[in-house]
Enzyme design. Structure first.
Site, mmCIF file in Angstrom:
data_model
loop_
_atom_site.group_PDB
_atom_site.id
_atom_site.type_symbol
_atom_site.label_atom_id
_atom_site.label_comp_id
_atom_site.label_asym_id
_atom_site.label_seq_id
_atom_site.Cartn_x
_atom_site.Cartn_y
_atom_site.Cartn_z
ATOM 1 N N TRP A 108 0.894 -1.227 -0.036
ATOM 2 C CA TRP A 108 0.050 0.099 -0.051
ATOM 3 C C TRP A 108 0.730 1.293 -0.007
ATOM 4 C CZ3 TRP A 108 -4.323 -0.563 -1.999
ATOM 5 C CH2 TRP A 108 -5.085 -1.706 -2.003
ATOM 6 N N ASP A 177 -1.161 6.782 6.392
ATOM 7 C CA ASP A 177 -2.206 5.985 5.866
ATOM 8 C C ASP A 177 -2.608 5.097 6.917
ATOM 9 O OD1 ASP A 177 -4.055 4.203 4.759
ATOM 10 O OD2 ASP A 177 -2.808 3.682 2.805
ATOM 11 N N LYS A 201 -12.757 -0.977 6.971
ATOM 12 C CA LYS A 201 -12.008 -2.147 8.031
ATOM 13 C C LYS A 201 -12.556 -1.831 9.319
ATOM 14 C CE LYS A 201 -8.483 -1.701 4.663
ATOM 15 N NZ LYS A 201 -8.900 -3.094 3.659
HETATM 16 C C1 LIG Z 1 -3.546 0.257 4.053
HETATM 17 C C2 LIG Z 1 -4.449 0.383 2.930
HETATM 18 N N1 LIG Z 1 -4.472 1.723 2.053
HETATM 19 C C3 LIG Z 1 -5.233 2.082 1.011
HETATM 20 C C4 LIG Z 1 -5.778 1.148 0.518
HETATM 21 C C5 LIG Z 1 -6.531 1.484 -0.550
HETATM 22 O O1 LIG Z 1 -7.981 1.484 -0.421
HETATM 23 P P1 LIG Z 1 -9.257 1.614 -1.231
HETATM 24 O O2 LIG Z 1 -9.352 0.459 -2.028
HETATM 25 O O3 LIG Z 1 -10.309 2.162 -0.479
HETATM 26 O O4 LIG Z 1 -8.919 2.676 -2.342
HETATM 27 C C6 LIG Z 1 -6.036 -0.128 1.434
HETATM 28 C C7 LIG Z 1 -7.148 -1.017 0.908
HETATM 29 O O5 LIG Z 1 -7.386 -2.230 1.152
HETATM 30 C C8 LIG Z 1 -5.278 -0.322 2.730
HETATM 31 O O6 LIG Z 1 -5.494 -1.548 3.147
#
Ligand SMILES: Cc1ncc(COP(=O)(O)O)c(C=O)c1O
Length: 374
Positions: A108, A177, A201
């Protein structure tokens, strides 16, 4: 008896994830008529006083839960964590030749860095490893003086790596994040410039992304920043610049209230330690069967990742594990497609009892596996 409680799976999915049953049942009760409005939230104008009030309550409970200082704006936006991978550089890049530091500990943060490269120069704080298993010692980090910001992911959902500390970046704004561990422990918001978090989540359903941004950092977006990603525009409009995901905000409000009722982030932290402790202790006790993929200090409380049968994972044994768990109604335990193996996601709504059930199965499975091998 509601007729479905015993039919609901034990859902260890990484997100969209389990929601508290209390929240689902309240939403069910209120679906056709929200409070005294005569409307479903699904039918409600985002310009109505009803929605404005609900949005205000959601924000104020959230502020209370995290003790968010007054000089921080809170926004409920669309576009997911992925939208924020672009919003962060577009709002925070500064100077003629902007540089941002990215701490890459999993897929991520890596995706965020790849997106940011479209808008500025990205410096990797330490070289990107082939495999994500740890967080390199601080002495190996190289931060850029004068960087626009430093970015990291507090909990890597796919790789199961969680920061047990908040990086110290001095005067350089820290961007985090927190999509997969927000509201699972107390945090000092004043250490951050910007926090981003998808709701699906720990705090709600898919469709809404929370942004907490320090006031002095907003209002200087790049001229080409899409208006929908501009923090100042969204903050000034109290998150209703355009049509917000009204129902997702409503569900998130219910989850915030549920968390508050249970004792807030402090209580969530205690629970998360108990739950992840149960899984990791089985992994350690049966260390000839289960092989953790992350070094101990950085193992996630939210997403426990491990292989079965061997360090690289034995596909057949892992498949037997998923089938056996499935027969007991425990689902979504497969690791992220880029990692493989097992991933046990234990967000706020997962109960200690549910994790106990999995831990018991893991012990039985390990004993059986040993017997078959000998
Ligand atoms: C830590 C993290 N950041 C960003 C994201 C991306 O999120 P989205 O699918 O809502 O764009 C996720 C998705 O699982 C994630 O686990």
């Amino acid at each position: 008896m509601n007729g479905y409680a015993d039919k609901r799976a034990i859902n260890f999915g990484p997100g969209p994830a389990k929601l508290p049953l209390d929240v689902l049942e309240r939403a069910q009760r209120e679906l056709c008529c929200f409070e005294q409005t005569g409307l479903s939230v699904l039918e409600m104008s985002h310009r109505s006083t009803h929605y404005a009030e609900m949005n205000k309550v959601a924000e104020s409970v959230f502020r209370r839960l995290l003790s968010i200082p007054n000089n921080y704006k809170v926004m409920f936006l669309q576009g997911g964590g992925t939208g924020q991978f672009s919003a962060v550089p577009l709002n925070l890049l500064r100077g003629e030749k902007p540089v941002a530091d990215y701490i890459i500990t999993g897929n991520w943060s890596n995706k965020a860095a790849t997106e940011a490269k479209k808008y500025l120069s990205v410096n990797y704080v330490f070289p990107k490893p082939d495999k994500f298993t740890t967080i390199p010692d601080r002495s190996e980090w190289k931060l850029t003086p004068g960087a626009s910001y430093v970015y990291y992911c507090a909990n890597e959902t796919a790789h199961g790596i969680e920061f047990p500390f908040i990086p110290d970046t001095g005067d350089i704004p820290l961007v985090c994040d927190m999509s997969s561990n927000i509201l699972t422990k107390e945090i000092d918001i004043s250490k951050f410039g910007v926090i981003i978090a998808g709701a699906q989540k720990n705090i709600g359903s898919a469709g809404v992304t929370v942004v907490i941004a320090r006031e002095d950092l907003i209002g200087k977006a790049h001229p080409l920043c899409p208006i929908i990603l501009d923090y100042k525009v969204n903050a000034d409009a109290s998150s209703v610049y355009n049509t917000p995901p009204v129902y997702s905000v409503y569900i998130m409000k219910l989850v915030f209230e549920w968390i508050e009722q249970l004792g807030g982030p402090q209580a969530m932290e205690m629970n998360s330690k108990a739950k992840s402790g149960l899984i990791y202790s089985v992994v350690e006790e049966y260390n000839d069967v289960y092989f953790p993929t992350v070094e101990k200090p950085y193992r996630s409380r939210m997403n426990a990742t491990f292989r079965i049968g061997s360090r690289e994972g034995d596909a057949e044994v892992e498949q037997n594990f998923f089938s056996g768990a499935g027969k007991l109604n425990m689902i979504s335990l497969k690791g992220h497609r880029s990692v493989g193996g097992v991933r046990v996601s234990m967000y706020n709504a997962i109960t200690v009892e549910e994790v106990q059930c999995l831990a018991k199965f893991m012990k039985e499975f390990a004993v059986q596996h040993r017997q078959q091998k000998n």
